[in-house]
Scaffold this motif. Structure first.
Motif, mmCIF file in Angstrom:
data_model
loop_
_atom_site.group_PDB
_atom_site.id
_atom_site.type_symbol
_atom_site.label_atom_id
_atom_site.label_comp_id
_atom_site.label_asym_id
_atom_site.label_seq_id
_atom_site.Cartn_x
_atom_site.Cartn_y
_atom_site.Cartn_z
ATOM 1 N N GLY A 7 0.835 -1.188 0.000
ATOM 2 C CA GLY A 7 0.000 0.000 0.000
ATOM 3 C C GLY A 7 0.869 1.237 0.000
ATOM 4 N N GLY A 8 0.247 2.386 -0.220
ATOM 5 C CA GLY A 8 0.992 3.639 -0.220
ATOM 6 C C GLY A 8 0.854 4.390 -1.522
ATOM 7 N N VAL A 9 1.865 5.157 -1.862
ATOM 8 C CA VAL A 9 1.817 6.064 -3.008
ATOM 9 C C VAL A 9 2.521 5.448 -4.211
ATOM 10 C CG1 VAL A 9 2.483 8.337 -3.865
ATOM 11 C CG2 VAL A 9 1.712 8.070 -1.501
ATOM 12 N N TRP A 10 1.819 5.433 -5.346
ATOM 13 C CA TRP A 10 2.348 4.942 -6.614
ATOM 14 C C TRP A 10 2.202 6.070 -7.644
ATOM 15 C CZ3 TRP A 10 3.501 -0.423 -8.009
ATOM 16 C CH2 TRP A 10 3.488 -1.293 -6.907
ATOM 17 N N PRO A 11 3.239 6.881 -7.837
ATOM 18 C CA PRO A 11 3.139 7.980 -8.809
ATOM 19 C C PRO A 11 2.855 7.479 -10.226
ATOM 20 C CG PRO A 11 5.093 8.216 -7.435
ATOM 21 C CD PRO A 11 4.552 6.854 -7.161
ATOM 22 N N VAL A 12 2.045 8.246 -10.937
ATOM 23 C CA VAL A 12 1.866 8.019 -12.373
ATOM 24 C C VAL A 12 2.980 8.816 -13.061
ATOM 25 C CG1 VAL A 12 -0.566 7.422 -12.431
ATOM 26 C CG2 VAL A 12 0.063 9.815 -12.254
ATOM 27 N N MET A 13 3.975 8.123 -13.538
ATOM 28 C CA MET A 13 5.228 8.756 -13.928
ATOM 29 C C MET A 13 5.123 9.634 -15.166
ATOM 30 S SD MET A 13 8.171 5.897 -13.247
ATOM 31 C CE MET A 13 9.416 7.101 -13.770
ATOM 32 N N LEU A 14 5.900 10.695 -15.163
ATOM 33 C CA LEU A 14 6.071 11.561 -16.322
ATOM 34 C C LEU A 14 7.168 10.996 -17.218
ATOM 35 C CD1 LEU A 14 6.120 14.949 -14.384
ATOM 36 C CD2 LEU A 14 4.184 14.000 -15.656
ATOM 37 N N THR A 15 7.178 11.434 -18.479
ATOM 38 C CA THR A 15 8.260 11.086 -19.398
ATOM 39 C C THR A 15 9.011 12.360 -19.770
ATOM 40 O OG1 THR A 15 7.015 9.235 -20.359
ATOM 41 C CG2 THR A 15 8.894 10.066 -21.617
ATOM 42 N N PRO A 16 10.267 12.506 -19.359
ATOM 43 C CA PRO A 16 11.061 13.675 -19.772
ATOM 44 C C PRO A 16 11.479 13.542 -21.238
ATOM 45 C CG PRO A 16 11.959 12.607 -17.795
ATOM 46 C CD PRO A 16 10.992 11.657 -18.410
ATOM 47 N N PHE A 17 11.561 14.692 -21.926
ATOM 48 C CA PHE A 17 11.991 14.711 -23.321
ATOM 49 C C PHE A 17 13.171 15.663 -23.497
ATOM 50 C CE2 PHE A 17 7.436 13.586 -23.649
ATOM 51 C CZ PHE A 17 7.557 12.371 -24.325
ATOM 52 N N THR A 18 13.997 15.356 -24.495
ATOM 53 C CA THR A 18 15.129 16.220 -24.842
ATOM 54 C C THR A 18 14.637 17.388 -25.689
ATOM 55 O OG1 THR A 18 15.610 15.070 -26.920
ATOM 56 C CG2 THR A 18 16.612 14.176 -24.907
ATOM 57 N N GLU A 19 15.546 18.304 -26.001
ATOM 58 C CA GLU A 19 15.219 19.427 -26.884
ATOM 59 C C GLU A 19 14.769 18.931 -28.255
ATOM 60 O OE1 GLU A 19 14.918 22.493 -26.295
ATOM 61 O OE2 GLU A 19 15.976 22.861 -24.410
ATOM 62 N N GLU A 20 15.231 17.733 -28.634
ATOM 63 C CA GLU A 20 14.863 17.160 -29.926
ATOM 64 C C GLU A 20 13.584 16.329 -29.833
ATOM 65 O OE1 GLU A 20 18.007 16.774 -28.535
ATOM 66 O OE2 GLU A 20 18.687 18.562 -29.637
ATOM 67 N N ASN A 21 12.917 16.401 -28.686
ATOM 68 C CA ASN A 21 11.652 15.696 -28.450
ATOM 69 C C ASN A 21 11.818 14.178 -28.446
ATOM 70 O OD1 ASN A 21 8.959 15.733 -27.753
ATOM 71 N ND2 ASN A 21 8.212 15.849 -29.854
ATOM 72 N N GLU A 22 13.004 13.728 -28.032
ATOM 73 C CA GLU A 22 13.245 12.306 -27.805
ATOM 74 C C GLU A 22 13.175 12.037 -26.312
ATOM 75 O OE1 GLU A 22 13.641 10.152 -30.217
ATOM 76 O OE2 GLU A 22 13.666 11.657 -31.831
ATOM 77 N N VAL A 23 12.934 10.782 -25.925
ATOM 78 C CA VAL A 23 12.895 10.444 -24.506
ATOM 79 C C VAL A 23 14.265 10.727 -23.888
ATOM 80 C CG1 VAL A 23 12.561 8.626 -22.792
ATOM 81 C CG2 VAL A 23 11.111 8.694 -24.839
ATOM 82 N N ASP A 24 14.264 11.443 -22.771
ATOM 83 C CA ASP A 24 15.495 11.790 -22.073
ATOM 84 C C ASP A 24 15.701 10.767 -20.948
ATOM 85 O OD1 ASP A 24 17.527 12.884 -20.542
ATOM 86 O OD2 ASP A 24 16.848 14.952 -20.802
ATOM 87 N N TYR A 25 16.492 9.745 -21.233
ATOM 88 C CA TYR A 25 16.653 8.641 -20.281
ATOM 89 C C TYR A 25 17.480 9.030 -19.067
ATOM 90 C CZ TYR A 25 14.390 5.777 -23.762
ATOM 91 O OH TYR A 25 13.472 5.265 -24.644
ATOM 92 N N GLU A 26 18.398 9.963 -19.225
ATOM 93 C CA GLU A 26 19.170 10.433 -18.073
ATOM 94 C C GLU A 26 18.260 11.160 -17.086
ATOM 95 O OE1 GLU A 26 23.089 13.212 -17.028
ATOM 96 O OE2 GLU A 26 22.638 12.665 -19.104
ATOM 97 N N ALA A 27 17.402 12.030 -17.609
ATOM 98 C CA ALA A 27 16.442 12.740 -16.758
ATOM 99 C C ALA A 27 15.439 11.766 -16.145
ATOM 100 C CB ALA A 27 15.720 13.815 -17.562
ATOM 101 N N LEU A 28 15.070 10.738 -16.888
ATOM 102 C CA LEU A 28 14.145 9.721 -16.382
ATOM 103 C C LEU A 28 14.746 9.019 -15.166
ATOM 104 C CD1 LEU A 28 11.449 8.215 -16.778
ATOM 105 C CD2 LEU A 28 12.657 6.637 -18.303
#
Length: 308
Positions: A7-28
């Motif tokens: 039980g507890g808190v389960w965030p609905v995660m955001l997806t960070p993107f780079t300036e080129e609109n690609e997934v930013d895995y480092e920020a993730l």
């Protein structure tokens, strides 16, 4: 087979993107660390807040893998990405997602029947889908509002319990009476209900809900962690009232405002770039409102002795 989820808190995660609109895995990866530091119980990756309808299947799979790797077994990770139309495509999608190492794959309730179709059609399609995927994949449900919201009926819930394959329900009905009926069905089972709505959260916890899985865990999850742990205490009502008013920020300009909050207030390396909203739509007034939210969060954290 998966154990009962905490039980507890389960965030609905955001997806960070780079300036080129690609997934930013480092920020993730930084985002995963931030959630864990705030004391959450688990992570819901690749959901609507993750902009899953704007991600390719390859991206959805890669994001889930990245979150599993970053969490490194410290807390469970679940993921959806269940957006296809045909049952055949859905089965392939679910199987691929399960292979990422997530602890459960979450099905979107509106993918299993059209809006005008009855519960019997929904159940038949769900049964057909289950027959197409390995039996050892732990599953859950998300009453996703897009493209339309389909709430699970008591009849469908009881059928799901008979399959013994479901463990997680992200409830979005925002109605304490409906939640009460669902919890009555779920009593004693391994299928746990996580409320997405702040206004009904406290009361739902008091009658048996397992926790919170909603948008506001992208702003101040630590306050929700406190509420989920101390919901029997008298002062929980005061915090619940404050959180309910603050949750109106959801209706402002989400998820751009959440990314702004994480970048500006929490100093995470996350841009406000989104695929579902133009970041330019976050006005200076909207930013001021988010800044105010941050200040009130700080005050509440101090009052409730929560580390920010």
């Amino acid at each position: 087979m998966v154990k009962q989820f905490p039980g507890g808190v389960w965030p609905v995660m955001l997806t960070p993107f780079t300036e080129e609109n690609e997934v930013d895995y480092e920020a993730l990866g930084s985002l995963v660390e931030w959630y864990i530091e705030k004391g959450v119980s688990g992570l819901f990756a690749v959901c609507q807040s993750s902009e899953m309808f704007q991600l390719t299947l390859k991206e959805r799979i890669a994001v889930a893998k990245a979150v599993v790797k970053a969490s490194n077994g410290r807390i469970p990770v679940i993921a959806s990405g269940h957006i296809s139309e045909s049952l055949e495509d859905q089965a392939a999608e679910i199987t691929d997602m399960a292979e990422t190492g997530v602890d459960a794959v979450i099905l979107i309730t509106n993918r299993l029947a059209r809006e005008e179709e009855e519960d019997d059609i929904w159940q038949k399609n769900c049964e057909l889908l289950l027959a197409k995927i390995p039996e050892d994949i732990p599953l859950g449900f998300y009453e996703c509002p897009y493209p339309y919201k389909r709430l699970l009926s008591e009849k469908n819930i009881r059928w799901c319990l008979e399959t013994k394959r479901f463990y997680f329900l992200k409830d979005t009905c925002c109605d304490i009476r409906q939640i009460e009926k669902k919890l009555s069905c779920l009593k004693g089972s391994k299928l746990k209900l996580y409320n997405a709505n702040t206004s009904t959260l406290l009361e739902s916890l008091q009658i048996g809900a397992a926790g919170y899985s909603g948008v506001m865990a992208n702003f101040h999850p630590e306050l929700y962690v406190w509420l989920c742990r101390h919901f029997t205490e008298q002062k929980a009502k005061e915090l619940s009232d404050q959180l309910s008013l603050m949750s109106l920020i959801e209706r402002q300009y989400y998820p751009v405002n959440a990314k702004y909050y994480l970048s500006d207030e929490e100093k995470l390396p996350i841009r406000t770039i989104c695929r579902v909203q133009d970041e330019e739509g976050l006005t200076e007034t909207f930013k001021k409102e988010v800044d105010m939210l941050s200040r009130v969060s700080d005050e509440l954290a101090e009052a409730y002795q929560v580390r920010r």
